[in-house]
Motif scaffolding. Structure first.
Motif, mmCIF file in Angstrom:
data_model
loop_
_atom_site.group_PDB
_atom_site.id
_atom_site.type_symbol
_atom_site.label_atom_id
_atom_site.label_comp_id
_atom_site.label_asym_id
_atom_site.label_seq_id
_atom_site.Cartn_x
_atom_site.Cartn_y
_atom_site.Cartn_z
ATOM 1 N N GLU A 1 9.823 -19.749 -5.188
ATOM 2 C CA GLU A 1 9.005 -20.943 -4.981
ATOM 3 C C GLU A 1 8.204 -21.262 -6.235
ATOM 4 O OE1 GLU A 1 6.602 -20.749 -1.441
ATOM 5 O OE2 GLU A 1 8.306 -20.166 -0.220
ATOM 6 N N ILE A 2 7.672 -20.253 -6.903
ATOM 7 C CA ILE A 2 6.918 -20.454 -8.149
ATOM 8 C C ILE A 2 7.837 -21.006 -9.227
ATOM 9 C CG2 ILE A 2 5.700 -19.252 -10.014
ATOM 10 C CD1 ILE A 2 4.554 -17.386 -7.821
ATOM 11 N N ASP A 3 9.040 -20.474 -9.316
ATOM 12 C CA ASP A 3 10.008 -20.976 -10.302
ATOM 13 C C ASP A 3 10.339 -22.444 -10.047
ATOM 14 O OD1 ASP A 3 10.102 -18.568 -11.639
ATOM 15 O OD2 ASP A 3 11.939 -17.875 -10.639
ATOM 16 N N LYS A 4 10.504 -22.819 -8.782
ATOM 17 C CA LYS A 4 10.779 -24.211 -8.446
ATOM 18 C C LYS A 4 9.618 -25.104 -8.880
ATOM 19 C CE LYS A 4 13.729 -23.508 -4.386
ATOM 20 N NZ LYS A 4 13.803 -23.688 -2.917
ATOM 21 N N CYS A 5 8.409 -24.651 -8.641
ATOM 22 C CA CYS A 5 7.224 -25.435 -9.020
ATOM 23 C C CYS A 5 7.158 -25.599 -10.536
ATOM 24 C CB CYS A 5 5.948 -24.772 -8.513
ATOM 25 S SG CYS A 5 5.770 -24.833 -6.720
ATOM 26 N N ILE A 6 7.429 -24.529 -11.259
ATOM 27 C CA ILE A 6 7.401 -24.587 -12.727
ATOM 28 C C ILE A 6 8.471 -25.548 -13.221
ATOM 29 C CG2 ILE A 6 7.836 -23.255 -14.825
ATOM 30 C CD1 ILE A 6 6.504 -20.863 -13.408
ATOM 31 N N GLU B 1 0.821 -1.205 0.000
ATOM 32 C CA GLU B 1 0.000 0.000 0.000
ATOM 33 C C GLU B 1 0.860 1.262 0.000
ATOM 34 O OE1 GLU B 1 -2.329 1.362 3.619
ATOM 35 O OE2 GLU B 1 -3.855 0.304 2.437
ATOM 36 N N GLY B 2 2.036 1.174 0.507
ATOM 37 C CA GLY B 2 2.900 2.340 0.446
ATOM 38 C C GLY B 2 3.642 2.625 1.725
ATOM 39 N N SER B 3 3.485 1.791 2.701
ATOM 40 C CA SER B 3 4.207 1.973 3.944
ATOM 41 C C SER B 3 5.683 1.723 3.689
ATOM 42 C CB SER B 3 3.681 1.000 5.006
ATOM 43 O OG SER B 3 4.468 1.051 6.154
ATOM 44 N N SER B 4 6.503 2.682 3.994
ATOM 45 C CA SER B 4 7.932 2.558 3.707
ATOM 46 C C SER B 4 8.663 1.762 4.779
ATOM 47 C CB SER B 4 8.558 3.947 3.572
ATOM 48 O OG SER B 4 8.427 4.648 4.793
ATOM 49 N N ASP B 5 8.019 1.492 5.886
ATOM 50 C CA ASP B 5 8.674 0.769 6.972
ATOM 51 C C ASP B 5 8.975 -0.679 6.597
ATOM 52 O OD1 ASP B 5 8.441 3.053 8.463
ATOM 53 O OD2 ASP B 5 6.624 2.401 9.500
ATOM 54 N N ASN B 6 8.051 -1.336 5.915
ATOM 55 C CA ASN B 6 8.206 -2.760 5.626
ATOM 56 C C ASN B 6 8.498 -3.036 4.155
ATOM 57 O OD1 ASN B 6 7.667 -3.455 8.306
ATOM 58 N ND2 ASN B 6 5.470 -3.438 7.945
ATOM 59 N N THR B 7 8.953 -2.077 3.409
ATOM 60 C CA THR B 7 9.189 -2.259 1.985
ATOM 61 C C THR B 7 10.218 -3.349 1.749
ATOM 62 O OG1 THR B 7 8.701 0.068 1.634
ATOM 63 C CG2 THR B 7 9.829 -1.070 -0.133
ATOM 64 N N ARG B 8 11.269 -3.334 2.519
ATOM 65 C CA ARG B 8 12.314 -4.336 2.354
ATOM 66 C C ARG B 8 11.773 -5.733 2.625
ATOM 67 N NH1 ARG B 8 16.186 -7.102 5.191
ATOM 68 N NH2 ARG B 8 18.214 -7.329 4.206
ATOM 69 N N ASP B 9 10.979 -5.876 3.696
ATOM 70 C CA ASP B 9 10.388 -7.174 4.025
ATOM 71 C C ASP B 9 9.476 -7.657 2.906
ATOM 72 O OD1 ASP B 9 11.685 -7.239 6.454
ATOM 73 O OD2 ASP B 9 9.982 -6.423 7.568
ATOM 74 N N THR B 10 8.718 -6.745 2.334
ATOM 75 C CA THR B 10 7.800 -7.113 1.255
ATOM 76 C C THR B 10 8.566 -7.571 0.029
ATOM 77 O OG1 THR B 10 6.175 -5.531 2.053
ATOM 78 C CG2 THR B 10 5.900 -6.316 -0.185
ATOM 79 N N LYS B 11 9.628 -6.865 -0.311
ATOM 80 C CA LYS B 11 10.429 -7.248 -1.467
ATOM 81 C C LYS B 11 11.040 -8.625 -1.258
ATOM 82 C CE LYS B 11 11.600 -2.609 -3.081
ATOM 83 N NZ LYS B 11 12.664 -1.631 -3.286
ATOM 84 N N LEU B 12 11.521 -8.890 -0.052
ATOM 85 C CA LEU B 12 12.089 -10.201 0.257
ATOM 86 C C LEU B 12 11.026 -11.295 0.164
ATOM 87 C CD1 LEU B 12 14.404 -9.340 3.294
ATOM 88 C CD2 LEU B 12 15.107 -9.924 0.971
ATOM 89 N N LYS B 13 9.846 -11.001 0.657
ATOM 90 C CA LYS B 13 8.759 -11.979 0.598
ATOM 91 C C LYS B 13 8.354 -12.248 -0.846
ATOM 92 C CE LYS B 13 5.516 -14.504 2.426
ATOM 93 N NZ LYS B 13 5.785 -15.707 3.141
ATOM 94 N N ILE B 14 8.260 -11.202 -1.648
ATOM 95 C CA ILE B 14 7.907 -11.362 -3.058
ATOM 96 C C ILE B 14 8.974 -12.178 -3.784
ATOM 97 C CG2 ILE B 14 7.627 -10.121 -5.244
ATOM 98 C CD1 ILE B 14 6.202 -7.916 -3.620
ATOM 99 N N ASN B 15 10.244 -11.892 -3.505
ATOM 100 C CA ASN B 15 11.338 -12.658 -4.114
ATOM 101 C C ASN B 15 11.271 -14.138 -3.710
ATOM 102 O OD1 ASN B 15 12.418 -10.510 -5.538
ATOM 103 N ND2 ASN B 15 13.852 -9.948 -3.916
ATOM 104 N N THR B 16 10.966 -14.383 -2.457
ATOM 105 C CA THR B 16 10.829 -15.758 -1.984
ATOM 106 C C THR B 16 9.685 -16.459 -2.706
ATOM 107 O OG1 THR B 16 11.644 -15.102 0.209
ATOM 108 C CG2 THR B 16 10.493 -17.206 0.056
ATOM 109 N N LEU B 17 8.561 -15.780 -2.843
ATOM 110 C CA LEU B 17 7.417 -16.359 -3.536
ATOM 111 C C LEU B 17 7.743 -16.646 -4.999
ATOM 112 C CD1 LEU B 17 4.525 -14.212 -2.031
ATOM 113 C CD2 LEU B 17 5.013 -16.616 -1.564
ATOM 114 N N ILE B 18 8.459 -15.750 -5.644
ATOM 115 C CA ILE B 18 8.848 -15.945 -7.048
ATOM 116 C C ILE B 18 9.759 -17.157 -7.172
ATOM 117 C CG2 ILE B 18 10.197 -14.941 -8.941
ATOM 118 C CD1 ILE B 18 9.042 -12.207 -8.112
#
Length: 96
Positions: free
Chosen positions: A86-91, A67-84
């Motif tokens: 995992e998706i790549d592994k599944c593919i 949403e735009g909170s700058s406090d957790n941006t780094r955590d969100t990017k790390l989570k998104i990278n982790t999810l990507i």
């Protein structure tokens, strides 16, 4: 002979007392087993509810970050990278 009869009556009284105590403890044990089963079921339900709440919290945290909170941006990017990853592994596994 009176001593023998007294001993038999005493033994009979003790056996009746033991049988009464056995029946009482047997009923009490059944009640406690039922109670334990109910409590175990409640515990499982609470653990499942807690797990759902944790997942909802994580999703809310990610949503707030996106949403735009700058406090957790780094955590969100790390989570998104982790999810990507995992998706790549599944593919990759599906392609094999």
């Amino acid at each position: 002979m009176s001593n023998t009869l007294d001993a038999i009556h005493l033994l009979q009284d003790k056996l009746e007392s033991l049988f009464f105590n056995y029946e009482f403890l047997k009923k009490e044990n059944d009640i406690l087993l039922k109670s334990t089963t109910v409590l175990q079921q409640k515990l499982v339900e609470k653990e499942q509810a807690l797990e759902i709440q944790k997942k909802e919290y994580d999703l809310l945290k990610i949503a707030k970050t996106i949403e735009g909170s700058s406090d957790n941006t780094r955590d969100t990017k790390l989570k998104i990278n982790t999810l990507i990853k995992e998706i790549d592994k599944c593919i990759f596994q599906l392609q094999e």
